[in-house]
Write a protein that holds these residues in place. Structure first.
Motif, PDB file in Angstrom:
ATOM      1  N   TYR A  52       1.980   2.452   9.981  1.00 27.02           N
ATOM      2  CA  TYR A  52       0.739   1.901   9.454  1.00 27.02           C
ATOM      3  C   TYR A  52       0.681   0.432   9.862  1.00 27.02           C
ATOM      4  N   ARG A 101       3.178   6.395   4.682  1.00 20.78           N
ATOM      5  CA  ARG A 101       3.711   7.109   3.512  1.00 20.78           C
ATOM      6  C   ARG A 101       3.719   8.619   3.693  1.00 20.78           C
ATOM      7  N   ALA A 102       2.964   9.119   4.641  1.00 17.97           N
ATOM      8  CA  ALA A 102       2.904  10.568   4.857  1.00 17.97           C
ATOM      9  C   ALA A 102       2.938  10.852   6.348  1.00 17.97           C
ATOM     10  N   GLU A 113      -4.354   7.988  -0.967  1.00 18.46           N
ATOM     11  CA  GLU A 113      -3.379   7.500  -0.007  1.00 18.46           C
ATOM     12  C   GLU A 113      -4.081   7.071   1.271  1.00 18.46           C
ATOM     13  N   THR A 167       4.514  -1.088   9.029  1.00 16.92           N
ATOM     14  CA  THR A 167       5.422  -0.346   8.155  1.00 16.92           C
ATOM     15  C   THR A 167       5.322   1.135   8.487  1.00 16.92           C
ATOM     16  N   THR A 225       9.060  10.124   9.104  1.00 21.82           N
ATOM     17  CA  THR A 225       7.692  10.088   9.602  1.00 21.82           C
ATOM     18  C   THR A 225       7.637   9.553  11.024  1.00 21.82           C
ATOM     19  N   ARG A 276       9.776   1.170   4.256  1.00 22.33           N
ATOM     20  CA  ARG A 276       9.401   2.070   3.176  1.00 22.33           C
ATOM     21  C   ARG A 276       8.604   3.238   3.751  1.00 22.33           C
ATOM     22  N   GLY A 277       8.596   4.346   3.004  1.00 17.23           N
ATOM     23  CA  GLY A 277       7.833   5.509   3.440  1.00 17.23           C
ATOM     24  C   GLY A 277       8.782   6.647   3.754  1.00 17.23           C
TER      25      GLY A 277
END
Length: 238
Positions: free
Chosen positions: A14, A89-90, A113, A86, A10, A5-6
């Protein structure tokens, strides 16, 4: 298998569920070594704040390496705990500034976030020891090998002549061969790490020359791998 996910492009992963007993400097170095197997690591970001311990962001130079890291290192055991890996997200500000796509983020959203760039880049270079305050010192203020802290028997060992092998003790159970190699391979002449089967907390480190092992011992004597475990180093008996 970890979820990818994400943001698909990127370059940052994480990482959570890290062993919180391990000093941040040691953990950052270990993460750099482990994730470096997947690609070029630009930075490892961790925060000292108590509520954020056990987490890290690892920034690669490309997104392919980040995806490979998720596939390869999710559930990989580091210091006795399986890492949860994972995609972030950014994207990291470091990378968006480099490719010209950087745009300031809203502070409220940014705080909500996980912040990839919440800390200055980790200082690279050699570790410096954090010796015990009551460790014995020589005339030059350096920690004397085998002094300070509790040894295996609690008694002061007889002086051993300098040689190419070091005896390391007072290691936490979570520390294995990879961590010790990471610490000692920065010094010239490093050859190998040997653990002792059935004996936790001790190891032997071998260098090519006695002068090289002496430098490593001087630099890492009293190094704290955790807040409670102070590494003690002496020349091994022949």
């Amino acid at each position: 298998k970890a979820s990818l996910r994400g943001a698909s492009a990127t370059e940052t992963v994480y990482v959570r569920n890290l062993n919180e007993r391990i000093k941040l400097a040691v953990m950052k170095k270990a993460l750099g070594v482990a994730f470096g197997e997947c690609g070029q690591v630009i930075d490892v970001v961790m925060r000292p704040k108590a509520s954020l311990r056990g987490q890290a962001f690892v920034i690669f130079n490309d997104a392919t390496a980040a995806r490979d890291a998720v596939d390869s290192l999710h559930d990989f055991s580091l210091f006795g705990k399986p890492m949860h890996v994972t995609l972030a997200r950014a994207r990291s500000d470091v990378m968006t500034k480099a490719d010209g796509t950087f745009a300031p983020r809203d502070k409220t959203k940014r705080a909500a976030e996980a912040d990839v760039d919440g800390e200055a880049p980790a200082k690279r270079g050699r570790f410096t020891a954090e010796p015990e305050e009551d460790a014995a010192r020589d005339d030059h203020g350096r920690a004397v090998a085998g002094s300070g802290g509790a040894g295996i028997s609690g008694a002061t060992a007889a002086p051993t002549l300098p040689n190419e092998k070091l005896f390391v003790q007072n290691l936490p159970e979570e520390v294995g061969q990879m961590t010790l190699q990471m610490l000692f391979q920065q010094f010239a002449g490093f050859k190998e790490v040997r653990l002792v089967p059935g004996r936790a907390g001790i190891a032997f480190i071998e260098f090519e020359k006695a002068s090289q092992s002496a430098i490593a011992m001087e630099r890492l004597q009293g190094f704290k791998i955790t807040d409670d475990d102070v590494m003690q180093i002496s020349f091994a008996k022949r």
